[in-house]
Design a protein around this motif. Sequence first.
Motif: not given
Length: 329
Positions: A195, A200, A202, A289, A326
């Motif tokens: 993070q 975002p 990954m 991502t 996510q």
Amino acid sequence: MSSELTFCKMLLDRASHLRKNTAWLADKILANESCFYFYWQNKFLYLEQEIFVYHQNENSVSNDVLSISDISQSDKLTFLGLEGDTAHFVFDLSEFGEAALEQWLLGIGHNKVQRTAKFIDFRRSLSLLSSAQASILSYAKALIHWQQSAVYCGSCGNKTQPLDGGHRMQCLSDKCQKEQFPRTDPVVIMLVEYQPEVGPAMCLLAEHHRISEQVYSTLAGFVDPGESLTEAVSREVFEEVGITVTEISYVDSQPWPFPNSLMLGFIARATSTEINLEEEELRSADWFTAEQLANFYEWGDDVEGAKLPRKESIARLLIDSWCEKQRRS
Ligand SMILES: [Zn+2]
């Protein structure tokens, strides 16, 4: 986690306390409702596109071909478990040469239903099986693989004999009598996430030499002797990509009968991002991502471009559940 993983829908009661009882087993072998599967060198027997399950009370196959009294005398018969009161067995024909097998198959095919009998590679036949059937056959395949590797005693080199319906192999030397039990090799498989302070999250995926090019999967490796599962996760990630991890947590597991592994799935948090690739095992590795992964192709798609691993694998479950997390966050 509710598991939709292939090989994780076992309906049989393994009945380990009953398989030691030889009289009980002998009765089950002769019982009309008992189910028999047939195995030959990594393949199971199918009639057309359906797994062939032999029952003595169905007269579709001549008794000259499938004589249960012959089968019951053989040490190639393995008890798998009970579905209610119905016993399931697998019979291993792997010692047959190609010609003998061909003859045997002709006998099976020449029955009232006139269907083609053939052995199909287990991995290639997964789409023909229900999840319950796939679980039973993966268990059967792993057991037979172990039996074939345990026909000689590892201690004195004498022949062994199968006992407990094929779940124990004992050395035939009176002096030795060493016992061997089925083996499962633990493999850790882990999704490594990172993070960044901005942007975002990954996850790290790699192209492995042992699978097709452009398929990006999680890292994995065998657990070493004297090693805990979390130690194995840390070591494998560092060896394969030079990244250190923390916050290792267990997600799910999956038996993987190619040939006898147990995949133990984890998620781990990276404390660094610079990849130092172990080139003997990996072709490439990179951070992705969830948005990028949504544009990946499916395993087996005949196109150029990055692909996700097979849907039945725990690697895919780890990736899909991470992407789902996510999207929700
Ligand atoms: Zn021995």
